[in-house]
Design a protein around this motif. Structure first.
Motif, mmCIF file in Angstrom:
data_model
loop_
_atom_site.group_PDB
_atom_site.id
_atom_site.type_symbol
_atom_site.label_atom_id
_atom_site.label_comp_id
_atom_site.label_asym_id
_atom_site.label_seq_id
_atom_site.Cartn_x
_atom_site.Cartn_y
_atom_site.Cartn_z
ATOM 1 N N THR A 95 0.826 -1.206 0.000
ATOM 2 C CA THR A 95 0.000 0.000 0.000
ATOM 3 C C THR A 95 0.859 1.254 0.000
ATOM 4 N N ILE A 96 2.161 1.086 0.219
ATOM 5 C CA ILE A 96 3.104 2.203 0.197
ATOM 6 C C ILE A 96 3.965 2.078 -1.059
ATOM 7 N N PRO A 97 3.996 3.077 -1.945
ATOM 8 C CA PRO A 97 4.826 2.992 -3.152
ATOM 9 C C PRO A 97 6.271 2.694 -2.814
ATOM 10 N N SER A 98 6.922 1.889 -3.648
ATOM 11 C CA SER A 98 8.288 1.457 -3.355
ATOM 12 C C SER A 98 9.291 2.608 -3.396
ATOM 13 N N ASN A 99 8.935 3.690 -4.072
ATOM 14 C CA ASN A 99 9.858 4.831 -4.145
ATOM 15 C C ASN A 99 9.586 5.858 -3.042
ATOM 16 N N GLU A 100 8.704 5.525 -2.123
ATOM 17 C CA GLU A 100 8.382 6.427 -1.011
ATOM 18 C C GLU A 100 9.126 5.998 0.240
ATOM 19 N N THR A 101 9.781 6.932 0.901
ATOM 20 C CA THR A 101 10.504 6.628 2.128
ATOM 21 C C THR A 101 9.516 6.409 3.258
ATOM 22 N N LEU A 102 9.607 5.241 3.877
ATOM 23 C CA LEU A 102 8.690 4.879 4.951
ATOM 24 C C LEU A 102 9.393 5.003 6.291
ATOM 25 N N SER A 103 8.719 5.641 7.240
ATOM 26 C CA SER A 103 9.241 5.758 8.600
ATOM 27 C C SER A 103 8.134 5.403 9.581
ATOM 28 N N PHE A 104 8.497 4.705 10.641
ATOM 29 C CA PHE A 104 7.543 4.393 11.701
ATOM 30 C C PHE A 104 7.535 5.474 12.783
ATOM 31 N N GLY A 105 8.363 6.510 12.606
ATOM 32 C CA GLY A 105 8.459 7.563 13.605
ATOM 33 C C GLY A 105 9.310 7.127 14.783
ATOM 34 N N GLN A 106 9.010 7.661 15.956
ATOM 35 C CA GLN A 106 9.746 7.301 17.171
ATOM 36 C C GLN A 106 8.903 6.535 18.174
ATOM 37 N N HIS A 107 7.593 6.758 18.134
ATOM 38 C CA HIS A 107 6.685 6.120 19.088
ATOM 39 C C HIS A 107 6.012 4.917 18.444
ATOM 40 N N TYR A 108 6.810 3.901 18.127
ATOM 41 C CA TYR A 108 6.229 2.730 17.478
ATOM 42 C C TYR A 108 6.533 1.473 18.288
ATOM 43 N N ALA A 109 5.675 0.475 18.094
ATOM 44 C CA ALA A 109 5.847 -0.805 18.777
ATOM 45 C C ALA A 109 5.799 -1.925 17.746
ATOM 46 N N VAL A 110 6.556 -2.965 18.013
ATOM 47 C CA VAL A 110 6.622 -4.146 17.148
ATOM 48 C C VAL A 110 5.866 -5.280 17.837
ATOM 49 N N THR A 140 19.519 0.356 18.622
ATOM 50 C CA THR A 140 19.814 1.044 19.881
ATOM 51 C C THR A 140 19.350 2.486 19.761
ATOM 52 N N PRO A 141 18.353 2.904 20.533
ATOM 53 C CA PRO A 141 17.577 2.104 21.470
ATOM 54 C C PRO A 141 16.601 1.184 20.742
ATOM 55 N N LYS A 142 16.228 0.122 21.412
ATOM 56 C CA LYS A 142 15.306 -0.858 20.842
ATOM 57 C C LYS A 142 13.864 -0.405 21.056
ATOM 58 N N PRO A 143 13.017 -0.512 20.027
ATOM 59 C CA PRO A 143 11.616 -0.124 20.225
ATOM 60 C C PRO A 143 10.875 -1.116 21.110
ATOM 61 N N LEU A 144 9.761 -0.686 21.637
ATOM 62 C CA LEU A 144 8.891 -1.559 22.422
ATOM 63 C C LEU A 144 8.487 -2.759 21.573
ATOM 64 N N THR A 145 8.765 -3.964 22.081
ATOM 65 C CA THR A 145 8.539 -5.182 21.308
ATOM 66 C C THR A 145 7.716 -6.174 22.129
ATOM 67 N N PHE A 146 6.652 -6.672 21.519
ATOM 68 C CA PHE A 146 5.772 -7.646 22.174
ATOM 69 C C PHE A 146 5.886 -9.008 21.492
ATOM 70 N N PHE A 147 5.745 -10.049 22.293
ATOM 71 C CA PHE A 147 5.527 -11.405 21.798
ATOM 72 C C PHE A 147 4.279 -11.935 22.499
ATOM 73 N N SER A 148 3.319 -12.424 21.743
ATOM 74 C CA SER A 148 2.121 -12.980 22.363
ATOM 75 C C SER A 148 2.180 -14.497 22.362
#
Length: 248
Positions: free
Chosen positions: A37-52, A89-97
């Protein structure tokens, strides 16, 4: 004769263009070509407040598909992603369910609970079937959060939403098994809670793994219509470099 030559040339050009687009970085999603859904030539950023969010990567669900072509690709891409996130570094908030029940009586479900037919046989926290598959590395010392769940939605009966709010998360990136279960239910719920949601196409799989049409229909048809962003592993990896540093 001239018309036939032009038609042949046009067919060749179209075939060449299709071949290039199917292997273009940012548009490779095994086993089918699933446009991002994001064009391949568009730079994608998750910002700073993201979780995996790495969802339901447990032995009982991963082991049955591990020796299939589709399963091997899923495990390879997902472990590559988890390792890349862990190296930040720093590592984003990461969850495993993990899906498991409080004790052998499975008090979270009853005979009339629909989810019993899906996960009712998995067991407790000590059951091997409910433990994270060995290819996926969890590091709780580094801040990884392991959450228990007893329904499809990743936040059912645990502190997922509370933690996301407390850490001021605005974007979530989803991987997991299976697409028609935890992925779609979690994507919908977090979208409704106003999070920006990304699903990594390569890091999802349907079970049985030889039913790619279901996976493709969800990733290519249903989620983009919400709209929820569907991206590929190439885009996700590039976004890690363009994002952050993560705040957690």
């Amino acid at each position: 004769m001239r018309t036939a030559q032009l038609a042949t040339a046009l067919t060749g050009l179209l075939a060449s263009a299709a071949a290039q687009s199917s292997t273009e970085p940012g548009y490779d999603a095994y086993p089918n070509y699933i446009p991002s859904t994001i064009p391949s030539n568009e730079t994608l950023s998750f910002g700073q407040h993201y979780a995996v969010l790495n969802l339901d990567l447990i032995n009982g669900l991963v082991a049955p598909i591990a020796n299939t072509t589709e399963g091997e690709a899923f495990i390879s891409c997902t472990s590559k992603w988890i390792n890349a996130v862990a190296a930040l570094t720093p590592k984003p908030l990461t969850f495993f369910s993990r899906i498991y029940f409080s004790n052998s009586h499975n008090p979270e479900i009853s005979d009339s609970t629909p989810f019993k037919n899906v996960g009712g046989s998995l067991g407790t926290a000590s059951s091997n079937a409910t433990m994270i598959y060995p290819a996926f590395h969890v590091n709780e010392t580094a801040g990884d959060v392991v959450i228990q769940k007893t329904r499809y939605y990743a936040g059912a009966g645990n502190g997922l939403e509370e933690i996301l709010r407390a850490q001021r998360i605005d974007t979530v990136v989803l991987s997991g098994i299976r697409t028609s279960g935890v992925i779609i239910s979690t994507a919908y719920r977090l979208f409704d809670l106003d999070y920006k949601v990304y699903v990594i196409a390569n890091n999802t799989i349907e079970t049985p793994s030889d039913k790619p049409a279901i996976n493709t229909n969800i990733l290519e048809g249903i989620l983009p219509k919400v709209p929820i962003n569907v991206i590929t592993i190439e885009q996700a990896m590039a976004a890690l470099n363009a994002s952050g540093p993560a705040i957690y």
